[in-house]
Structure formats: structure tokens, C-alpha cells
Design a protein around this motif. Structure first.
Motif, mmCIF file in Angstrom:
data_model
loop_
_atom_site.group_PDB
_atom_site.id
_atom_site.type_symbol
_atom_site.label_atom_id
_atom_site.label_comp_id
_atom_site.label_asym_id
_atom_site.label_seq_id
_atom_site.Cartn_x
_atom_site.Cartn_y
_atom_site.Cartn_z
ATOM 1 N N PRO A 113 0.632 -1.252 -0.168
ATOM 2 C CA PRO A 113 0.102 0.194 -0.091
ATOM 3 C C PRO A 113 0.842 1.338 -0.111
ATOM 4 C CG PRO A 113 -0.658 -1.468 1.598
ATOM 5 C CD PRO A 113 0.435 -2.068 1.304
ATOM 6 N N SER A 114 0.322 2.172 -0.762
ATOM 7 C CA SER A 114 0.688 3.644 -0.860
ATOM 8 C C SER A 114 0.262 4.635 0.124
ATOM 9 C CB SER A 114 0.999 3.959 -2.236
ATOM 10 O OG SER A 114 -0.221 4.228 -2.615
ATOM 11 N N ALA A 115 0.766 5.655 0.417
ATOM 12 C CA ALA A 115 0.321 6.768 1.035
ATOM 13 C C ALA A 115 -0.074 6.385 2.459
ATOM 14 C CB ALA A 115 -1.137 7.441 0.514
ATOM 15 N N LEU A 116 0.853 5.620 3.364
ATOM 16 C CA LEU A 116 0.664 5.325 4.610
ATOM 17 C C LEU A 116 1.641 6.243 5.489
ATOM 18 C CD1 LEU A 116 0.554 1.313 4.447
ATOM 19 C CD2 LEU A 116 -1.198 2.766 4.654
ATOM 20 N N ASP A 117 1.157 6.087 6.831
ATOM 21 C CA ASP A 117 2.106 7.063 7.737
ATOM 22 C C ASP A 117 3.034 6.266 8.236
ATOM 23 O OD1 ASP A 117 0.592 5.499 9.356
ATOM 24 O OD2 ASP A 117 -0.285 7.099 10.547
ATOM 25 N N ARG A 118 3.378 5.088 7.654
ATOM 26 C CA ARG A 118 4.573 4.168 8.270
ATOM 27 C C ARG A 118 4.911 3.210 7.036
ATOM 28 N NH1 ARG A 118 0.948 1.484 12.600
ATOM 29 N NH2 ARG A 118 0.120 3.558 12.313
ATOM 30 N N ALA A 119 6.313 2.820 7.217
ATOM 31 C CA ALA A 119 6.798 1.836 6.297
ATOM 32 C C ALA A 119 5.895 0.612 6.249
ATOM 33 C CB ALA A 119 8.194 1.731 6.661
ATOM 34 N N ALA A 120 5.832 0.353 4.820
ATOM 35 C CA ALA A 120 5.059 -1.057 4.667
ATOM 36 C C ALA A 120 5.824 -1.999 3.467
ATOM 37 C CB ALA A 120 3.744 -0.586 4.103
ATOM 38 N N THR A 121 5.359 -3.172 3.495
ATOM 39 C CA THR A 121 6.079 -3.857 2.825
ATOM 40 C C THR A 121 5.216 -5.036 2.059
ATOM 41 O OG1 THR A 121 8.172 -5.249 2.164
ATOM 42 C CG2 THR A 121 7.155 -5.459 4.212
ATOM 43 N N CYS A 122 5.571 -5.894 1.315
ATOM 44 C CA CYS A 122 4.669 -7.333 1.024
ATOM 45 C C CYS A 122 5.780 -8.258 0.759
ATOM 46 C CB CYS A 122 3.871 -7.078 -0.361
ATOM 47 S SG CYS A 122 4.722 -6.831 -1.931
ATOM 48 N N LEU A 123 5.045 -9.715 0.770
ATOM 49 C CA LEU A 123 5.888 -10.789 0.815
ATOM 50 C C LEU A 123 6.569 -10.980 -0.576
ATOM 51 C CD1 LEU A 123 3.626 -13.489 2.518
ATOM 52 C CD2 LEU A 123 5.386 -12.014 3.504
ATOM 53 N N ALA A 124 5.978 -10.563 -1.632
ATOM 54 C CA ALA A 124 6.626 -10.707 -2.883
ATOM 55 C C ALA A 124 8.248 -9.754 -2.996
ATOM 56 C CB ALA A 124 5.612 -10.115 -4.021
ATOM 57 N N ASP A 125 8.203 -8.748 -2.116
ATOM 58 C CA ASP A 125 9.264 -7.886 -2.042
ATOM 59 C C ASP A 125 10.430 -8.705 -1.439
ATOM 60 O OD1 ASP A 125 8.070 -5.881 -3.293
ATOM 61 O OD2 ASP A 125 7.485 -4.744 -1.388
ATOM 62 N N HIS A 126 10.157 -9.747 -0.660
ATOM 63 C CA HIS A 126 11.267 -10.536 0.022
ATOM 64 C C HIS A 126 11.333 -12.108 -0.724
ATOM 65 C CE1 HIS A 126 11.320 -7.692 3.012
ATOM 66 N NE2 HIS A 126 10.133 -7.303 2.894
ATOM 67 N N GLY A 127 10.644 -12.027 -2.031
ATOM 68 C CA GLY A 127 10.877 -13.322 -2.770
ATOM 69 C C GLY A 127 9.810 -14.572 -2.343
ATOM 70 N N VAL A 128 8.802 -14.056 -1.672
ATOM 71 C CA VAL A 128 7.949 -15.421 -1.266
ATOM 72 C C VAL A 128 6.629 -14.965 -2.080
ATOM 73 C CG1 VAL A 128 6.291 -16.079 0.580
ATOM 74 C CG2 VAL A 128 8.641 -15.099 1.187
ATOM 75 N N THR A 129 6.292 -16.119 -2.915
ATOM 76 C CA THR A 129 5.106 -16.047 -3.583
ATOM 77 C C THR A 129 4.174 -16.880 -3.268
ATOM 78 O OG1 THR A 129 6.643 -15.611 -5.685
ATOM 79 C CG2 THR A 129 4.345 -16.326 -6.326
ATOM 80 N N VAL A 130 2.917 -16.363 -3.008
ATOM 81 C CA VAL A 130 1.894 -17.117 -2.483
ATOM 82 C C VAL A 130 0.384 -16.601 -2.831
ATOM 83 C CG1 VAL A 130 1.736 -15.960 -0.270
ATOM 84 C CG2 VAL A 130 0.840 -18.185 -0.354
ATOM 85 N N THR A 131 -0.454 -17.502 -3.110
ATOM 86 C CA THR A 131 -1.832 -17.017 -3.521
ATOM 87 C C THR A 131 -2.637 -16.726 -2.182
ATOM 88 O OG1 THR A 131 -2.606 -19.123 -3.546
ATOM 89 C CG2 THR A 131 -1.602 -18.381 -5.458
ATOM 90 N N PRO A 132 -3.779 -16.036 -2.204
ATOM 91 C CA PRO A 132 -4.593 -15.950 -1.033
ATOM 92 C C PRO A 132 -5.138 -17.145 -0.691
ATOM 93 C CG PRO A 132 -5.319 -13.916 -2.492
ATOM 94 C CD PRO A 132 -4.292 -15.071 -3.366
#
Length: 262
Positions: free
Chosen positions: A151-170
């Protein structure tokens, strides 16, 4: 279109293309008589909700689900399920990452945010209601996990699993999370097993002495993390050296050095 599934242990799952909020949908079902155990998974939320009235950005591809269960437990221990859910999410992420040979290192920040480094990857929104005419509580645990989209436009740092090489479906994340939540509920045992849950939580959290800032309503409190107590409250030491117990508030990791003021 909704899809329905039932597991071998009787837990049911409904999968929705989109919904306003999985927690809101779960609460509507509680009002209609639903007792659970029921998982509601949505591919997209139109009005996702986070803690303290925040909007939860809900782009397709991320994980949005709520778990609904009715429990016969004292009302005073229901808040412990928030900590239990945090442990379960960390364990689910670790299990999936391990299968892929990845080590993103998810960790907990009180009460239930999951971070990778200093960036938030998961939010958990617990809600509960007493069932009329009973001592039972219907509890909803809303869980949002950034799988592919940060997510963008947050008041804190954010990340997602894909950024760390983890690929998974919901759906795969749900399967892993269902198992870890079930394990956690068995250990918790309507509150009787909270000491074990507390130990699990502490084992997945930051170190004692980590610098934090807590916004607990009366203004920010700076200090260091010490512990969570036997009820699940945050225990910290403020900048004056005073030990404080916090039962509600937003915690951020402080960057500035913290120490006693003379």
C-alpha cells in the motif's frame, strides 16, 4: 459469485469476489445467527478497515479474510486472541517461506502487527460481540496480509511478501493460516493456556530494550519494550525510568535514542 468449502474438521470457508469488508460481512452473519467456525475470504475489499478507524488499502492480489468463531470464554480474555492471531500469522508466513527456501524474518510488534524489518506486512483487526441471552462470545479476527502489493500513502513503512521473494496465493495462505489458527486456539483453551501463547508471542517479537513509542490516547509515550504481562498488556519503561502497563495504543519503533532524562 460466492464459493463455499468445508474442511474435514467442520470449519467452513466462503470466498467472495468482493465485499465492503470481510469483518463487516462476518458481523452481519453473526447478527443473522451464524456461529462459525467460518472463514470469509475476499479477493477485494471496497471499504477495508484497520485499527483505530483507519482505511485498509485492499488491492486485488493481497490477502483479506476474517475468521468467525463462537467461544464460551470469560469476556476478559477475548483480547488475547489478538496476540494469538499474530503468532498464527507469523507461523503461517514462516512455513510458506521455508517451503520456498526464503527467510523474510517476520516478527511481531505489540499487539499484533507483523513486520519484516521495520515495515508492516500484516494488520489484524479483532472484533467481538456477546450473543444475546448467553455467556458466549462471537469473535471475528480480520487479517490483512500484503502478498503482492505494498500500500502507498501510509504514515508508516510497509512491505509485501513478494518484495522478499515469497510468492503465495490468497487461497494457499488461507490453507496455512487455518491450520495455525486451529493450533493456536487449542493451545489457548479459552484463556487457560494463555501462558503458552504469551511465550510464543514473546519468541516472535522484538528484543527487550527495543526503543518504542506508544500513542495511548493521552499523547505519545517514548521508552523501551520490556514484556507483555500475564493478561497480554504491554509493559514498557518510559524515558523517566518508570515502568508502565499499556492495554491499548499504537506502537511504533522509535528511531531516536531513548534513555533516562536527568
Amino acid at each position: 459469485m460466492a464459493e463455499f468449502y468445508e474442511s474435514a474438521d467442520g470449519a467452513r470457508t466462503v470466498v467472495l469476489d468482493e465485499v465492503d469488508s470481510t469483518n463487516s460481512e462476518a458481523m452481519r452473519r453473526v447478527q443473522a445467527g451464524e456461529r462459525g467456525p467460518l472463514w470469509i475470504l475476499a479477493h477485494r475489499q471496497l471499504a477495508g478497515r484497520g485499527r483505530s478507524g483507519r482505511i485498509w488499502d485492499s488491492e486485488p492480489g493481497n490477502f483479506y479474510a476474517s475468521f468467525l468463531v463462537t467461544l464460551s470464554c470469560p469476556p476478559g480474555v477475548v483480547h488475547q486472541l489478538s496476540l494469538l492471531a499474530g503468532v498464527a500469522v507469523v507461523d503461517a508466513i514462516r512455513a510458506i517461506a521455508r517451503e520456498q527456501g526464503k527467510t523474510p524474518g517476520p516478527r511481531l510488534k505489540w499487539p499484533n502487527d507483523v513486520l519484516i524489518g521495520e515495515a508492516k506486512c500484516v494488520g489484524i483487526l479483532p472484533e467481538s460481540v456477546t450473543r444475546p441471552g448467553t455467556r458466549e462470545m462471537s469473535v471475528v479476527l480480520g487479517i490483512g496480509i500484503n502478498l503482492t502489493h505494498t500500500p502507498s500513502a501510509l504514515d508508516r513503512a510497509a512491505t509485501c511478501l513478494a518484495d522478499h521473494g515469497v510468492t503465495v496465493t490468497p487461497e494457499s495462505m488461507l490453507a496455512e493460516l487455518m491450520e495455525s489458527i486451529d493450533d493456536g486456539l487449542a493451545i489457548w483453551d479459552n484463556g487457560a493456556g494463555f501462558p503458552a501463547v504469551r511465550a510464543q508471542w514473546l519468541g516472535r517479537a522484538g528484543p527487550v530494550g527495543e526503543r518504542i513509542t506508544v500513542n495511548a490516547g493521552e499523547g505519545p509515550i517514548e521508552g523501551t519494550f520490556l514484556d507483555i504481562d500475564a493478561q497480554g498488556a504491554l509493559v514498557m519503561r518510559d524515558l523517566t525510568g518508570r515502568q508502565r502497563r499499556v492495554t491499548y495504543g499504537d506502537v511504533t519503533l522509535a528511531r531516536a535514542p531513548a534513555g533516562p532524562r536527568g
